[in-house]
Write a protein that holds these residues in place. Structure first.
Motif, mmCIF file in Angstrom:
data_model
loop_
_atom_site.group_PDB
_atom_site.id
_atom_site.type_symbol
_atom_site.label_atom_id
_atom_site.label_comp_id
_atom_site.label_asym_id
_atom_site.label_seq_id
_atom_site.Cartn_x
_atom_site.Cartn_y
_atom_site.Cartn_z
ATOM 1 N N ILE A 1 -56.135 -65.484 44.797
ATOM 2 C CA ILE A 1 -55.306 -65.766 43.625
ATOM 3 C C ILE A 1 -56.206 -65.908 42.403
ATOM 4 C CG2 ILE A 1 -53.650 -67.369 42.585
ATOM 5 C CD1 ILE A 1 -53.088 -68.294 45.520
ATOM 6 N N TYR A 2 -55.940 -65.092 41.388
ATOM 7 C CA TYR A 2 -56.675 -65.214 40.125
ATOM 8 C C TYR A 2 -55.682 -65.318 38.982
ATOM 9 C CZ TYR A 2 -60.552 -63.879 43.043
ATOM 10 O OH TYR A 2 -61.480 -63.851 44.041
ATOM 11 N N ARG A 3 -55.727 -66.436 38.275
ATOM 12 C CA ARG A 3 -54.820 -66.679 37.150
ATOM 13 C C ARG A 3 -53.371 -66.361 37.522
ATOM 14 N NH1 ARG A 3 -58.419 -64.821 31.932
ATOM 15 N NH2 ARG A 3 -59.510 -66.780 31.723
ATOM 16 N N GLY A 4 -52.958 -66.908 38.641
ATOM 17 C CA GLY A 4 -51.547 -66.813 39.005
ATOM 18 C C GLY A 4 -51.136 -65.509 39.656
ATOM 19 N N ALA A 5 -52.034 -64.524 39.653
ATOM 20 C CA ALA A 5 -51.686 -63.243 40.272
ATOM 21 C C ALA A 5 -52.281 -63.199 41.679
ATOM 22 C CB ALA A 5 -52.223 -62.094 39.430
ATOM 23 N N TRP B 1 -52.855 -76.680 33.963
ATOM 24 C CA TRP B 1 -52.936 -75.326 34.530
ATOM 25 C C TRP B 1 -53.116 -75.405 36.049
ATOM 26 C CZ3 TRP B 1 -53.936 -70.537 31.500
ATOM 27 C CH2 TRP B 1 -54.060 -69.400 32.312
ATOM 28 N N GLU C 1 -50.436 -74.012 38.851
ATOM 29 C CA GLU C 1 -50.755 -72.956 39.826
ATOM 30 C C GLU C 1 -50.709 -73.483 41.263
ATOM 31 O OE1 GLU C 1 -55.666 -72.993 39.667
ATOM 32 O OE2 GLU C 1 -54.569 -71.138 39.370
ATOM 33 N N HIS D 1 -47.137 -73.277 41.945
ATOM 34 C CA HIS D 1 -46.648 -71.903 41.915
ATOM 35 C C HIS D 1 -47.236 -71.036 43.027
ATOM 36 C CE1 HIS D 1 -46.721 -67.728 39.873
ATOM 37 N NE2 HIS D 1 -45.522 -67.909 40.346
ATOM 38 N N LEU E 1 -60.954 -70.682 38.657
ATOM 39 C CA LEU E 1 -60.647 -69.870 37.475
ATOM 40 C C LEU E 1 -59.481 -70.493 36.710
ATOM 41 C CD1 LEU E 1 -61.175 -67.399 35.711
ATOM 42 C CD2 LEU E 1 -59.691 -66.065 37.211
ATOM 43 N N SER F 1 -59.624 -71.611 32.904
ATOM 44 C CA SER F 1 -58.637 -71.011 32.000
ATOM 45 C C SER F 1 -57.826 -72.094 31.290
ATOM 46 C CB SER F 1 -57.680 -70.103 32.779
ATOM 47 O OG SER F 1 -58.395 -69.153 33.517
ATOM 48 N N TYR G 1 -50.399 -70.402 31.103
ATOM 49 C CA TYR G 1 -50.303 -69.901 32.486
ATOM 50 C C TYR G 1 -49.196 -68.851 32.561
ATOM 51 C CZ TYR G 1 -49.729 -69.885 37.590
ATOM 52 O OH TYR G 1 -49.639 -69.505 38.910
ATOM 53 N N VAL H 1 -50.112 -65.630 30.668
ATOM 54 C CA VAL H 1 -50.987 -64.723 31.418
ATOM 55 C C VAL H 1 -50.170 -63.885 32.414
ATOM 56 C CG1 VAL H 1 -52.784 -64.716 33.198
ATOM 57 C CG2 VAL H 1 -53.113 -66.017 31.096
ATOM 58 N N LEU H 2 -49.152 -64.505 32.997
ATOM 59 C CA LEU H 2 -48.291 -63.760 33.923
ATOM 60 C C LEU H 2 -47.526 -62.644 33.200
ATOM 61 C CD1 LEU H 2 -46.709 -66.618 36.112
ATOM 62 C CD2 LEU H 2 -48.716 -65.226 36.609
ATOM 63 N N LEU I 1 -58.906 -59.618 30.402
ATOM 64 C CA LEU I 1 -59.329 -60.996 30.634
ATOM 65 C C LEU I 1 -58.433 -62.013 29.925
ATOM 66 C CD1 LEU I 1 -63.179 -60.327 30.299
ATOM 67 C CD2 LEU I 1 -61.720 -60.030 32.302
ATOM 68 N N ASP I 2 -57.216 -61.596 29.605
ATOM 69 C CA ASP I 2 -56.185 -62.515 29.112
ATOM 70 C C ASP I 2 -56.470 -63.142 27.750
ATOM 71 O OD1 ASP I 2 -54.446 -62.272 31.434
ATOM 72 O OD2 ASP I 2 -56.076 -63.258 32.493
ATOM 73 N N ILE J 1 -54.074 -66.318 26.432
ATOM 74 C CA ILE J 1 -54.745 -67.600 26.222
ATOM 75 C C ILE J 1 -55.036 -67.840 24.736
ATOM 76 C CG2 ILE J 1 -56.835 -68.944 26.714
ATOM 77 C CD1 ILE J 1 -56.718 -67.798 29.570
#
Lengths: 112, 407
Positions: free
Chosen positions: A45-49, B246, B250, B253, B260, B264, B297, B300-301, B312-313, B317
């Motif tokens: 999992i990286y940044r929610g993905a 964050w 996550e 979620h 990371l 972030s 968060y 980024v999705l 890299l978002d 962000i």
């Protein structure tokens, strides 16, 4: 002579090595490999993905034995590496035409 | 009248802000694949040279030179003409103008470096340099003048931005969106997986960014005083709250708290509190950080839903953080905290929130359009993207003839 190649779970390496020691197997070559069979990959999992990483780290053992010993070695590895869960690995048995010891030039069973 | 304490503090703050750019280079470098780490680091690092040069001969004057119609500074200070030990009371009455100039230089340096996260792993070095140089002149300098320059038109309307929510984060965030759209997705997007190659490097970079951020926000008081203390405290609390939120989101979620995610969230909190840091109290800073951690968060999705490849978002962000922080300032600002600031909605002044929202729309619109046109023009004239073979080989070898890891 036979070559036994076994792909096993990395955490089982010590158990397999011990068990092979007990039946008199002195040498082996091991390598860290990656691959997959039915187990497929693991999730990262990286940044929610979520990502599925197909190739899972495994250990490959390679052992050369006389043909008569092969079955016992296979069974020993199978028992020691078995967790009963998916991804326990595979064992392959291949024919070996010749073995040569580099230092002395011995050949065949003397070189094992 | 020069004050030694203020001068010493801003000199140190300038050094802290400079360190943020190498910090950013590591933050980004760890997130790309191993074959692109040097190219990615270089895109941030080289900005120290390119933008500092631009700043001395052009940028400082365009940003902080004598006002021309509220839109841009004149060229009177080009080449640092007349910028020396004497203070400039328009900006900072107690430190030499040369100190103010070099402090602001570090902000100009990191802003285009922030954009590089959006087009990571696929842009050629030459066109990238040209884009960054022109972007600094055409986007950063004017927006900087509008908001921070004496006579700037947004400043005159009462827009506040303590340390760069609009000037730095929103301009780079919207440019990042333009870049993701113009350059298109990386080769293999949706089929291959672009996994970070070295997350410890990313966390080291995040730590350096956080450290530098105290200079970024605290130093924006331009004096070693109570406002600097307010900003310093707010910065830390928002970074902390962003990270906590964050990781919590996550964990719920996706079932796992990640490193990371921690990095972030911290950066999201720090970026979001930036415009508000000198104008809000500690409790507001915590709320801003919590909002940043949760909303960024989701931001980024969003790239997955819209299928643009902001590697890299930067949009999710920095862009979103800039918007959020600027609006939060409109909510939480309080003259009780900083008499030189404003009262926001919660202090009974709804008009100020409207002013901030207007600034968001103007800056986002301007930065997006200019960035988009600039990128398109350079693409047509020179070509922005690596050839497919070079992209597969990676930036390090194809653009720099180097490899990061020679085992």
């Amino acid at each position: 002579m036979k070559k036994i190649e076994a792909i096993i779970k990395p955490f089982k390496l010590d158990d397999v090595k011990e068990a092979l020691n007990e039946i008199g197997i002195k040498g082996m070559t091991i390598s860290e490999v990656k691959g997959y069979g039915r187990q497929k990959g693991h999730k990262e999992i990286y940044r929610g993905a979520e990502y599925v990483v197909d190739f899972i780290p495994k250990v490959k053992l390679e052992i050369i034995v006389e043909a008569a010993q092969a079955e016992k070695v296979v069974e020993t590895i199978r028992e020691a590496a078995n967790t009963g869960k998916i991804g326990d690995g595979k064992i392959f048995v291949l024919p070996v035409e010749e073995v040569v010891r580099v230092r002395t030039g011995e050949r065949g069973r003397d070189a094992i | 009248m020069i004050q030694a304490g203020d001068t010493a503090f801003i000199l140190v703050a300038a050094a802290l802000v400079l360190l943020m750019t190498p910090g950013l280079a590591l933050f980004y470098g760890g997130m790309v694949r191993g074959k692109n780490v040097l190219g990615t680091i270089m895109q941030s690092f080289i900005m120290i040279a390119v933008v500092s040069l631009e700043w001395v001969y052009l940028g400082y004057s365009l940003s902080f030179g004598p006002d021309v119609g509220g839109l841009i500074g004149g060229l009177a200070k080009a080449g640092l003409s007349g910028v020396g030990a004497a203070p400039n009371p328009d900006y900072a009455a107690t430190i030499p103008e040369s100190v103010f100039m070099i402090y602001q230089c570090m902000f100009a340096v990191i802003t285009p470096a922030l954009i590089t996260g959006a087009f990571a792993e696929r842009m050629r070095f030459g066109p990238f340099l040209l884009f960054s140089l022109l972007w600094t002149v055409l986007v950063y300098d004017p927006v900087c003048h509008w908001i921070w320059g004496a006579g700037g038109w947004l400043k005159a309307r009462g827009v506040l931005d303590f340390a760069g929510g609009l000037v730095v984060h929103l301009t780079s965030g919207t440019a990042a969106l333009a870049a993701a759209l113009v350059l298109g997705r990386r080769k293999g997007y949706g089929r291959e997986q672009f996994l970070p190659h070295n997350l410890p490097m990313t966390l080291l970079g995040a730590g350096l960014l956080w450290f530098g951020w105290f200079g970024f926000n605290g130093g924006s008081a331009l004096a070693a005083d109570g406002v600097a203390a307010t900003a310093f405290v707010a910065t830390h609390l928002a970074g902390m709250a962003g990270m906590a939120m964050w990781v919590l989101v996550e964990w719920v979620h996706r079932g796992r708290p990640t490193t990371l995610g921690a990095a972030s969230g911290a950066i999201a909190g720090l970026a979001t509190v930036t415009p508000a840091s000198g104008f809000v109290g500690p409790n507001a800073a915590v709320v801003i950080g919590l909002l940043a951690g949760g909303l960024c968060y989701v931001g980024v999705l969003a790239k997955g839903w819209f299928r643009y490849d902001d590697s890299l978002d930067v949009v999710g962000i920095h862009g979103l953080g800039g918007v959020l922080g600027t609006l939060c300032l409109g909510l939480f600002a309080s003259k009780a905290v900083n008499p030189g600031g404003a009262d926001g909605l919660l202090a009974g002044n709804a008009a100020f929130l409207g002013t901030q929202a207007f600034a968001v729309a103007v800056v986002a619109g301007y930065a997006f359009v200019l960035s988009f046109v600039l990128l398109k023009a350079i693409d047509l004239a020179w070509g922005l993207r690596l050839a497919p073979e070079a992209e597969t080989e990676g930036l390090d070898l194809s653009e720099h003839n180097e490899a990061a890891y020679n085992a």
